[in-house]
Structure formats: C-alpha cells, structure tokens
Design a protein around this motif. Structure first.
Motif, PDB file in Angstrom:
ATOM      1  N   SER A  10       0.808  -1.215   0.000  1.00  0.00           N
ATOM      2  CA  SER A  10       0.000   0.000   0.000  1.00  0.00           C
ATOM      3  C   SER A  10       0.841   1.265   0.000  1.00  0.00           C
ATOM      4  O   SER A  10       0.295   2.364   0.103  1.00  0.00           O
ATOM      5  CB  SER A  10      -0.928   0.012   1.224  1.00  0.00           C
ATOM      6  OG  SER A  10      -0.181   0.048   2.431  1.00  0.00           O
TER       7      SER A  10
ATOM      8  N   SER B   6      -5.328  -2.044  -3.460  1.00  0.00           N
ATOM      9  CA  SER B   6      -4.899  -0.767  -2.885  1.00  0.00           C
ATOM     10  C   SER B   6      -5.035   0.308  -3.952  1.00  0.00           C
ATOM     11  O   SER B   6      -4.370   0.243  -4.999  1.00  0.00           O
ATOM     12  CB  SER B   6      -3.453  -0.866  -2.387  1.00  0.00           C
ATOM     13  OG  SER B   6      -3.051   0.356  -1.802  1.00  0.00           O
TER      14      SER B   6
ATOM     15  N   GLN C 185      -4.304   2.335   2.555  1.00  0.00           N
ATOM     16  CA  GLN C 185      -5.606   1.678   2.662  1.00  0.00           C
ATOM     17  C   GLN C 185      -5.646   0.482   1.724  1.00  0.00           C
ATOM     18  O   GLN C 185      -5.193   0.567   0.581  1.00  0.00           O
ATOM     19  CB  GLN C 185      -6.725   2.652   2.308  1.00  0.00           C
ATOM     20  CG  GLN C 185      -8.126   2.075   2.513  1.00  0.00           C
ATOM     21  CD  GLN C 185      -9.213   3.007   2.007  1.00  0.00           C
ATOM     22  OE1 GLN C 185      -9.495   3.040   0.804  1.00  0.00           O
ATOM     23  NE2 GLN C 185      -9.799   3.770   2.923  1.00  0.00           N
TER      24      GLN C 185
ATOM     25  N   LYS D   7      -8.221  -2.945   0.391  1.00  0.00           N
ATOM     26  CA  LYS D   7      -9.527  -3.578   0.339  1.00  0.00           C
ATOM     27  C   LYS D   7      -9.308  -5.045  -0.010  1.00  0.00           C
ATOM     28  O   LYS D   7      -8.460  -5.362  -0.853  1.00  0.00           O
ATOM     29  CB  LYS D   7     -10.408  -2.901  -0.713  1.00  0.00           C
ATOM     30  CG  LYS D   7     -10.668  -1.426  -0.419  1.00  0.00           C
ATOM     31  CD  LYS D   7     -11.576  -0.789  -1.473  1.00  0.00           C
ATOM     32  CE  LYS D   7     -11.826   0.675  -1.155  1.00  0.00           C
ATOM     33  NZ  LYS D   7     -12.733   1.324  -2.134  1.00  0.00           N
TER      34      LYS D   7
ATOM     35  N   VAL E  32     -12.757  -3.201   3.878  1.00  0.00           N
ATOM     36  CA  VAL E  32     -11.764  -2.132   3.840  1.00  0.00           C
ATOM     37  C   VAL E  32     -10.979  -2.151   5.137  1.00  0.00           C
ATOM     38  O   VAL E  32     -11.541  -2.376   6.223  1.00  0.00           O
ATOM     39  CB  VAL E  32     -12.426  -0.756   3.634  1.00  0.00           C
ATOM     40  CG1 VAL E  32     -11.371   0.346   3.551  1.00  0.00           C
ATOM     41  CG2 VAL E  32     -13.275  -0.757   2.381  1.00  0.00           C
TER      42      VAL E  32
ATOM     43  N   THR F 116      -7.600   0.107   7.045  1.00  0.00           N
ATOM     44  CA  THR F 116      -6.659   1.232   6.992  1.00  0.00           C
ATOM     45  C   THR F 116      -5.433   0.884   7.806  1.00  0.00           C
ATOM     46  O   THR F 116      -5.540   0.438   8.948  1.00  0.00           O
ATOM     47  CB  THR F 116      -7.305   2.517   7.525  1.00  0.00           C
ATOM     48  OG1 THR F 116      -8.476   2.793   6.765  1.00  0.00           O
ATOM     49  CG2 THR F 116      -6.342   3.684   7.424  1.00  0.00           C
TER      50      THR F 116
ATOM     51  N   ASP G   3      -2.226   2.276   9.613  1.00  0.00           N
ATOM     52  CA  ASP G   3      -1.674   3.511  10.162  1.00  0.00           C
ATOM     53  C   ASP G   3      -0.165   3.544   9.987  1.00  0.00           C
ATOM     54  O   ASP G   3       0.518   2.521  10.019  1.00  0.00           O
ATOM     55  CB  ASP G   3      -2.018   3.625  11.647  1.00  0.00           C
ATOM     56  CG  ASP G   3      -3.525   3.675  11.867  1.00  0.00           C
ATOM     57  OD1 ASP G   3      -4.223   4.183  10.963  1.00  0.00           O
ATOM     58  OD2 ASP G   3      -3.989   3.202  12.932  1.00  0.00           O
TER      59      ASP G   3
END
Length: 813
Positions: free
Chosen positions: A561, A657, A662, A664, A688, A690, A692
């Motif tokens: 990502s 991505s 992020q 999916k 989905v 995310t 960090d």
C-alpha cells in the motif's frame, strides 16, 4: 555264431588293414594328392587366398571349431580306459546272447523307422509342391485379371486389330495403372496435388473425359477440378476446420496450471525434435481431465483425439516424478475416499466428481461455501449402511516432539477407526473440500481471464521464491564439499505479462531473507524496468501463492500500500492462489537458471557466491531478465512497524490498494469492472482496512544505486566513477576512433572489461561470430551508459532513437 558286421565296422577294419601295410598307405595318400590337384585345376577346391574376406573368416572359424573339437576328444580319450581290441576271440569273454539279440532288434527297428521317415518325407514334398502349384495358379489368375494386357483383351473381346492399336491400348492401360498406383500409395499431399495437376488438364475438359479420368486414376472430382489449371510448383494447404480449432483448445487446456503443474527441478526436462522444455506433470488422470474438458467446452471431442493432442512436455507422473509439494487437504481426503471405495461404501473415488455432486452448481460461491439453503446439508450418498467394524486409514498428521519443547513434525500415520466414524469424518471433510476446490478453480479462472484481457495501462506479475541455489566450485576440497562452506543465493523468479509481451525475470541476492522487506527489495528493480520500458503502465496485478511468512501477511499489506505509489503507479491488486496450489511459470524459470548454473560449473568455472552467479548467468544472454539485489539493498528497505493483524487474513485471496495506506480485500478475486477502470467492485463482500503509519513520499525517480539512471534520462550519461555496481549494464566504448556498444562484464581499478557488439548497418549491431569480442578498456575509453538495445530480428539490435542521435552528434564519424 558272431553277429554280422555293420557297414561302419567293415570300413573300419578295411582301413586298419590298409594302414597296416606301408606301401598301400603311401599309395592311398598319393592318390589323394593327385585327386586334390585335379580338383584344384577344375575349380572344385579353392585355396584360402582365392576366396573373399567373408569366406575366409567363415573357413577359419570352421577350422577353429574343428580343432577345438579334436582337442576335446583327445582330452576325453585320456580320461577313459582303453577300448577292447577288435581282434578279440569270438568265443570266451564276448557279449552275452541276450545283448546281441537286443542290439539286432534295435538295428531292425531303426531301419524300419528310417524307411517310414523317408516315405513320409517324400509324401510331404509332393503335398508341398502341389500346394505351391495351386497357390501360384491362383495368384496368376488374380493378377492377370487386372493386368494391362488382360484389360485390353477384355476390351477388344478377341476382335482383330492391328498390332499398333493393341500396343497403344496396352500402353494406355499400363500408364493409367501406374498413375493410379502412385496416387494410392502416396502419403504426401504435395505428391497427390502434382498428380492431379498433371493428369487433369484442359484437353480432358474439352473432350468431356474428366469423369472417366477421375474414376480411372482414383481421385475425387473435387480434387481434379481444384487443381486442373493450377501451376505445378504451387501447392494449396488444407483449409483449417473446426477440428483444428478443437486441437488448439485441447493443447491450451493441457497447459493450464490447474490441469498440469510446472516442475521446478533442474533435471526435470523433456526434449522432442531438438526442443528442450521444462516438464509439466498432470494433476489428474486423462479420463477425468477429458470429462472436465467436455464439461467446459462445447466441442464434442473423443477421448482418443484428446489424448493425441496432449503436448509433449505434459506427461503423466511416474514413480521417479515423486511429488513433494502435495496438498494436505487433497491427500487426506483422497486416502479416505480410497478406503471407502475399496470397501464398497461409495461408487467413486474422484474427489472433484464427488464434491460436484453435493452442490447445486459448481461455479457459485454460496453453494461451495455452504451458504446455500438447498445444498447446505447435502451429503454424498453411500451404497450401503456403515458398520462398526474396525478399519485402517492413512492420514498426514502433525505430532509434537517431547512434552516440554514446542516442536512438531508431520508424519504419515495409519489410524484405526470404524466405518461409521470414517463416513461421518469423510462427509465433514468433503463439505470443507468444496470451498477448497471452488477457490482453486476460481483463482485459476480469474488468472487466465486477466492474462487474456490485459489493457495497455496494465501488467500482470506472477512471482514466487525459488529454492535457494547452493553455490559450488568446479573442484572442491573435502572440507568444503562435506562442510557448511557453500554459500546460498536467493532466487526470486517471476513472469511479467503486458498487452502483447511476456518477460521472464529473476532477481538474485546473497541475502537469505524472504520476508516482506526482502520481497519489495527484489521487486524494486522489476518495477523500475516496468516504468522504463512500459511507461504507459499505471496498474499492477500481482499473483503469487499464499505463505503466511512471505506474501500473505500484514507486513506485505503494509508495503504494497506504499511502495508502488512511491514508484509512480496509481493502483494495484495482489491475488493469491489457493493454499498448496500456486505452481506456475516462475517455478520453471528457477529450474532453468539452476540448470544453466550447473552447466557452467561442469564446464570448469567456479560459482562461489550470488554475485558471481549473477555475472555468469548474465553473460549467457538468456531471455530471462536478471537483476542483482545486494544485502545492503535488502537491509535498507523500510522495516515494517508493529501492526494489528487483519481479521480473515488466511481466507482472503485478493487485496486491492487504490490509495496509500488503505487496502480492500475479499475472499476471492473479482475483475468484473476492471475494463471500466474500477477494481473495487462491491462483489463478494469487499472489506476495507486502513494501515496507520504508512509513509507516502511523492513519486520520484529511482536512485542510481538501485536502477541505472540511464533508464530515466533522455540522453546517455557517464557516471563520475565506474565501479562494480554497474556490472551487467550496457555502455559504449571508443576504440580506434570508432564506437562499440556492449555489456560491462568486470571492473578492476581503472580498467573495464566489456563484451562488445559489432556494427552491421546504420544503427544496427550484432554479436560477432564465432568468437566473442571481450577486452579490457581504460576508464577514459568508456563514453557513456545506455539503455538495453531493442531487437530488430533474431541477429541484430538497434539503439533507441534518442541514444543513436546523441551518438551521431558526438562520437560517430
């Protein structure tokens, strides 16, 4: 009274009396010599020097055998007591009367048998002669009826014609018979076309003799009319039919990764018609594969044609092709099915067929995953009721070693159970197997569909780690060969598919890490090559297997990502094959490179480390694109921070991505809206997540330490200092006021070893033959570094237009 003497005994006594008299013996020998001289003059007897070499060898062989027999007889005579002399008195110690009568009866019986045998032999000879006579007469009657002369006689019906007319008709019949026979026995299409062109001309059409000619010569009207006016040197090929299309579809079916798996061993090759290919092993029997092909295709292809169209590199596994990467789910369930089938509890042991009979439809996810209300509780039918009899079944199991240590091993163990428990266990495992089988079929189907419909802005990258290559020397001392002194090289293989091109590649590294940072260190030069050679590509599709320590884990999700966006790509998808079913083209590339490296060692060169392996393979001019990844490149890669695991990681088969940080994901791959520019369709419960802390730097050019800056510049350039990191790159050197492109093979202080090409036209270069032009050049003779030339044909290449213009303006006279 003594019995009468036989002929042999009479002759023996005559020779004894003759040899007892010296004069008679001498006269006998003299007569023999005179007779031999007369026979020699008449040619009856020939000497050893008057015959051919073959007859000489035969005679000498007979002499040796006779001498061998004489010596053996002499040895036997020495071991036996002397025989009774012939001149013993007829009375006294002679043989008894019973013996003499028995010998007489034996002689009489033998004479009678000899007479009977002679009569039977004469009778057999008469019967054989009679049989051959009637056989010959029948043959003559059979052939004479269709002979040219017999045809003419039947045509004239004893009419009186001139000899010239009869001879002309006979010539006509003989010529027609020869042409018809030549056409009938010919196996080549070109010969049949030539006969049709010669014998079916305009005169036959003018006099309306075409039908007569077709029936007499033995070929169809269609062939005669098709080739009647054609030139003798032009030939027509048979038009392709639906059968040819069916054969092509069968060959394509056999090369699918779910039908045959690619072998990875360097010795697992097969050669046919001087073509050496990596072997592929069938994953099922030919009959089962024929059933699958018939269910997937609308062509009604027979089993015989299906087997005959199998490519030569696709073979049935044998005991020598021992499978070492089998699926545990398949193997354990197959053991159960074999046991139930042998005991007559089920009517089949084909797992795919058994799983398909328990679902409503084989291509629907809810049925395979057990979410369908109709087939959720469907079980495979049994032929009879199970008993509580104890039976044995083989299974692959994981067992612990010791009680305190947390170590486990996988073993193949024979377990005891009952028929009822085995049926229940089999039904439960078959329910889970439906999902496993559906994932295999779906992922391979999505892979094939994606390859066939790639757009100009997309590329598909299929990757896998090959087994590490153990570096070796041509000659090794004992402590090196049996010790742990061999270094290993990591091979990360893959195949790059674009819209119209296929590029195999492999990155070689001394680092033995296979974790996500190492994966993207291996992928960085590959992505740089994609960005340079295919600048229109903006979307990446990765395919790989799903090991939890390499590709299918949170660390790889973190890097996928971020890394592609740093390289300048807009979006990507990473797709995983089902567990234990990820064999494909990259495995064959690893086997090919290892086989080439072993051949280099056998020819007397040393491959002690990964960098030498890269240099040697680079010098072979293989079609595989090679990259070198140093340990510093792997260590310099971004380390993955502490991340929270994503729930359902082991179930997911596609990760998408579209924006940095992020991802999916879903259980199976889907590309239904890809052609419309959308990867994240809502199919199959897309989720989905995310991540960090993902660093997203702006797109920049690749640093020179990892990818040669020449690939990102519009004009060629020269670094301030040429060191070993530029080995394998293309350059231009100047020698005697002329320029030569080539590959940097080695760098030593202020000298550069270059393998140069020769010029054979305007912006056309080729490798010299029969010897390579490899020499050392001074550092100031290296003019610039250039991108890899593009192929014009099988022999010549050309530089890029901007590079060639730069060379013309500055260096070319």
């Amino acid at each position: 009274m003594a019995p009468p003497l036989s002929a042999a005994e009479s002759q023996q006594r005559y020779r004894a009396r003759r040899d007892a008299d010296p004069e008679r013996r001498q006269q006998y020998l003299e007569n023999g010599r005179e007779k031999w001289k007369r026979d020699r003059e008449k040619g009856i007897h020939t000497g050893i020097n008057d015959v051919s070499e073959r007859e000489k060898r035969a005679k000498r062989k007979k002499w040796r055998e006779a001498k061998r027999a004489t010596r053996a007889k002499a040895r036997r005579s020495q071991d036996t007591p002397p025989a009774t002399p012939d001149n013993q008195p007829e009375t006294g110690s002679g043989p008894p009367r019973q013996r003499r009568q028995g010998e007489k009866r034996t002689r009489i019986g033998r004479r009678k048998l000899q007479r009977d045998m002679a009569l039977l032999k004469a009778q057999l000879d008469r019967e054989i002669r009679s049989k051959e006579k009637w056989k010959k007469r029948y043959s003559r009657c059979k052939t004479s009826s269709s002979s040219p002369r017999a045809v003419v006689n039947r045509m004239l019906q004893k009419q009186k014609v001139t000899p010239h007319v009869r001879k002309t008709l006979t010539f006509h019949s003989a010529l027609v018979a020869d042409i018809a026979q030549a056409y009938k026995t010919s196996k080549r299409e070109t010969v049949k076309q030539t006969i049709a062109k010669v014998t079916c001309g305009k005169l036959l059409k003018k006099y309306r003799l075409q039908s007569f000619a077709f029936s007499a010569l033995g070929f169809s009207k269609k062939r005669g009319k098709s080739y009647g006016d054609a030139e003798l040197t032009s030939f027509q090929r048979k038009k392709s039919s639906r059968r040819a299309e069916s054969k092509a579809s069968i060959r394509t079916f056999f090369l699918r990764d779910d039908v045959s798996r690619m072998t990875t061993g360097r010795k697992e090759t097969i050669t046919a018609r001087k073509r050496k290919m990596q072997k592929r092993l069938l994953t099922d029997t030919l009959k089962n594969l024929h059933r699958r092909f018939a269910s997937e295709s609308s062509d009604n292809v027979s089993y015989c044609l299906f087997c005959s169209c199998r490519p030569f590199l696709v073979v049935t596994p044998t005991d020598a092709d021992r499978a070492t990467c089998q699926c545990k789910t398949h193997e354990n369930l197959q053991f159960m099915a074999d046991t139930l089938y042998s005991r007559g509890l089920v009517d089949s042991k084909n797992l795919e067929e058994m799983a398909d009979r328990t679902v409503c439809a084989t291509g629907i996810k809810i049925c395979a995953y057990g979410d369908c209300g109709e087939c959720k509780h469907t079980a495979y039918p049994t032929l009879k009721a199970a008993t509580m009899e104890t039976i044995q079944v083989v299974q692959w199991l994981v067992e612990k070693i010791g009680e305190e240590e947390k170590k486990t091993i996988t073993i193949k163990k024979e377990m005891q159970t009952t028929e009822a428990d085995l049926i229940d266990n089999f039904q439960d495992c078959l329910f889970k197997f439906r999902k496993h089988l559906f994932n295999i079929r779906w992922q391979y189907g999505a892979y094939r569909q994606l390859r066939e419909s790639l757009q100009a802005n997309e590329c598909l990258i299929h990757i896998d780690f090959s087994e590490n290559y153990s570096c070796k020397y041509h000659k090794e001392i004992q402590s090196v060969h049996f010790g742990g002194s061999h270094q290993q090289a990591t091979l990360h293989t893959g195949v790059l598919y674009t819209n119209g091109q296929t590029v195999p590649f492999c990155s070689i590294s001394p680092s033995r890490r296979h974790d996500p940072p190492a994966i993207w260190a291996h992928m960085e030069p590959v992505l740089a090559m994609v960005k340079t050679k295919y600048p229109e590509v903006e979307r990446l599709h990765f395919y790989s297997d799903g090991p939890a320590t390499q590709y299918k884990q949170k660390g790889n999700f973190y890097l996928l990502s971020s890394e592609p966006f740093r390289q300048g790509f807009k979006d990507l998808s990473w797709n995983f094959f089902e567990a234990s079913h990820g064999k494909g083209a990259p495995d064959g590339i690893g086997g090919t490179l290892k086989r080439s490296a072993d051949r280099i060692v056998r020819l007397g060169e040393d491959v002690p480390d990964a960098f030498t392996l890269f240099q040697k393979l680079k010098g072979l001019e293989s079609t595989v694109q090679l990259f070198f990844v140093s340990e510093d490149d792997v260590e310099a890669k971004t380390e993955v921070p502490a991340l929270t695991p994503i729930k359902g990681t082991m179930r997911m088969h596609q990760v998408i991505s579209l924006i940095p940080g992020q991802i999916k994901y879903r259980d199976i791959s889907c590309f239904c809206q890809r052609l419309d520019g959308q990867l994240d369709c809502a199919c199959f419960d897309l989720k989905v997540a995310t991540l960090d802390g993902v660093p997203v730097p702006p797109p920049t050019q690749t640093p020179p330490t990892q990818t040669p800056p020449t690939e990102n510049r519009e004009t060629p350039w020269r670094p301030e200092e040429v060191d070993s990191k530029y080995i394998g790159d293309w350059c231009v050197v100047k020698y005697d006021d002329d320029v030569y492109p080539g590959i940097i093979m080695d760098v030593e202080e202020h000298s550069i070893r270059v393998k140069c090409m020769h010029r054979n036209g305007v912006n056309k270069f080729c490798w010299p033959s029969p010897r390579d032009d490899v020499s050392w050049y001074a550092d100031d003779q290296l003019l610039c570094l250039i991108p890899e030339p593009q192929a014009l044909n099988k022999r010549s290449v050309q530089l890029e237009k901007s590079t060639w213009k730069y060379m013309e303006d500055h260096y070319v006279n």
